[in-house]
Motif scaffolding. Structure first.
Motif, short mmCIF file in Angstrom:
data_model
loop_
_atom_site.label_atom_id
_atom_site.label_comp_id
_atom_site.label_asym_id
_atom_site.label_seq_id
_atom_site.Cartn_x
_atom_site.Cartn_y
_atom_site.Cartn_z
N ARG A 1 -7.45 1.13 -2.72
CA ARG A 1 -7.85 3.17 -2.57
C ARG A 1 -6.43 3.91 -2.62
NH1 ARG A 1 -9.92 -0.68 2.06
NH2 ARG A 1 -8.23 0.78 3.71
N GLU A 2 -5.53 3.47 -2.52
CA GLU A 2 -4.34 4.58 -2.87
C GLU A 2 -4.22 4.14 -4.77
OE1 GLU A 2 -2.64 6.30 -1.62
OE2 GLU A 2 -2.95 5.34 0.36
N GLN B 1 -5.81 -4.62 0.02
CA GLN B 1 -7.01 -3.77 0.09
C GLN B 1 -7.09 -2.75 0.58
OE1 GLN B 1 -9.24 -6.97 -0.74
NE2 GLN B 1 -11.03 -5.03 -0.12
N LYS B 2 -5.89 -1.97 0.46
CA LYS B 2 -5.58 -0.67 1.15
C LYS B 2 -4.85 0.27 -0.63
CE LYS B 2 -4.00 3.53 3.90
NZ LYS B 2 -2.93 3.18 5.17
N ALA C 1 0.89 -0.99 -0.02
CA ALA C 1 0.12 0.42 -0.04
C ALA C 1 0.71 0.82 -0.16
CB ALA C 1 -1.31 0.08 1.17
#
Length: 505
Positions: A435-436, A431-432, A407
């Motif tokens: 978003r990044e 998962q992060k 991430a």
């Protein structure tokens, strides 16, 4: 449809004629987005104000409406907003000082630069709330006068005002040299003695939880002392005795003062309340001996906050980094470290020290590159978002440390599009990362399409201008309103689709 229109109202690609159409159908929510547009013309601002009167305050605050555009009798809140910015007309102040609506007099009392006759009128207002609001913001001479006001709530407000003269603040903190207050918000409304139930069931009751009065207005006096303690203009000699006060809230307020004598700091360093010791831990008034003593505090939050002390010794900071969750933002001591200290930390055998310096984003290239090859994943994770790293270095980080750094690599502003595409397809997934990448300026359409599969990343990716226009249009029918609004605000939404959506209304 409402969230869609709110998104369109904020879309920078919306044409002027479509802005006009939205103004003609705007409600409060749509108006809020329209009022924030950088390209809103004066004519459109006036039209929006006429359509949605509640938008006038925002329009005035953002400079879309000037004093010449506002009738204070029609748009009083907008006029008050301009007065608060120092852009209103002096005659408005006298109009509002006599306004029968208490809330407007209160808003006026908070405005800067009031004429002296208006300040005098507000100081004599029959409503204590109006006078208290004036006391919070007024000039030194008026504040000094209001310190002897018969209502304790006004005195509390005077104690908050940093313009209040120091001797007056000292008198409020000590209770000496002023006549006793005769009223407070509690005894104004209730028979005393009275203690307000924190679980009060009355829907029309706005007394603070636990407010009390036995005739001495004790809860308001306590709040006044706390305000004086937090006011940096209050002389320290007038408040040091609160270090032994039974009230934790008062000791807590004292601990944040940056002018405390050493002996008071020492007393507070052994306070039984962790919150008191935590505020003290960040206080620049601490000397090295007390810093080192607090480094062994039993409470992890106290140790975490001590790491943010601007003068914490580097050896203490390194020790804290091993036992406290300091966070990813460089602490003040590391941000102020000299070139020699940076070199010392970067070459330390202790990974906690190397991790601390890796959080800086202005490292010399040779130190940055050395840390990029660090064997410790925590060090590499801290460094990964550093600008200037090459694609090869970022890929090597992923190869060596895998999901632990994924991430942070995705958050690197220089991460190339090809790498971002690989990161969103990494197995196992993180998962992060989605978003990044969804917010990354270099994200490609193919990477963003993968991000759409993640619920939280979908809301961000829907607004990314690199998303293909047909996909953006499809997202306008998404079940998640946040996705719909983000897609409608996407500047890559085709103008024809924008026009069709607005014209349907």
């Amino acid at each position: 449809m409402h969230h869609l229109l709110c998104g369109l109202a904020a879309n920078p690609g919306l044409s002027s004629d479509l802005v006009d159409r939205l103004i003609s159908i705007a409600d409060d929510d749509i108006a809020a987005d329209l009022a924030g547009r950088a390209d809103l013309s004066r004519a459109q601002a006036l039209a929006l104000a006429a359509r949605v009167g509640d938008s006038t305050v925002q329009l005035a605050c953002e400079g879309r409406l000037a004093a010449a555009d506002i009738d204070p009798c029609v748009w009083p809140d907008a006029a008050l907003a301009l007065l608060d910015q120092g852009a209103g007309r002096e005659e408005w102040t006298r109009l509002f000082a006599a306004d029968p609506v208490r809330e407007r007099r209160e808003k006026l009392a908070a405005c800067p630069g009031l004429p002296s006759d208006v300040a005098d009128t507000l100081a004599a207002d029959p409503d204590a709330g109006v006078v208290a609001e004036l006391a919070l913001w007024t000039t030194p001479d008026v504040a000094a006068r209001l310190a002897a006001h018969p209502h304790a709530e006004v005195r509390r407000a005077v104690a908050c005002n940093e313009a209040t003269p120091r001797p007056v603040l000292a008198a409020l903190a000590s209770g000496q040299g002023l006549p006793a207050a005769r009223h407070c918000l509690v005894c104004d409304r209730e028979e005393t003695p009275f203690v307000h139930d924190p679980q009060c069931p009355r829907l029309d009751c706005d007394l603070p939880p636990g407010a009390s009065c036995d005739g001495s207005h004790e809860s308001t006096v306590h709040a006044m002392w706390e305000a004086a303690l937090r006011n940096p203009a209050t002389p320290v000699e007038a408040v040091v005795h609160f270090a032994d006060h039974p009230s934790m809230l008062l000791r807590w307020a004292l601990a944040a003062r940056q002018d405390l004598p050493r002996q008071v700091c020492a007393r507070l360093a052994s306070d039984p309340a962790p919150g008191v010791r935590g505020d003290l831990a960040e206080n620049p008034a601490l000397d090295d001996a007390l810093i080192r003593a607090l480094a062994d505090d039993r409470d992890p939050e106290v140790r975490r906050r001590l790491a943010h002390h601007p003068r914490v010794p580097l050896d203490v900071l390194t020790r804290l980094a091993r036992t406290a969750r300091i966070g990813a933002t460089p602490v003040p001591r590391i941000a102020a470290a000299s070139a020699a200290e940076i070199e010392e930390l970067a070459t330390s055998p202790d990974p906690a020290a190397r991790m601390l310096v890796a959080q800086r984003r202005d490292l010399p290239p040779e130190i940055r590159d050395r840390l990029a090859d660090d064997p410790d994943a925590k060090v590499v994770k801290a460094l990964a978002p550093h600008p200037g790293l090459t694609e090869a270095q970022l890929r090597a980080m992923v190869d060596r440390h895998g999901v632990r750094v994924l991430a942070k690599v995705a958050a690197n502003p220089d991460a190339p599009p090809a790498l971002l595409e690989d990161l969103v397809r990494h197995e196992p997934a993180v998962q992060k990362v989605f978003r990044e990448v969804a917010r990354h300026r270099g994200a490609t359409a193919s990477a963003l399409l993968v991000c759409l599969a993640d619920t939280r990343a979908r809301r961000v990716a829907a607004g990314h201008p690199a998303l293909p226009p047909p996909v953006i249009a499809e997202l306008l029918a998404d079940a998640d309103w946040q996705v719909v609004q983000a897609a409608a605000a996407n500047p890559s939404l085709p103008p024809a689709v924008m026009a069709d959506l607005v014209c349907r209304q």
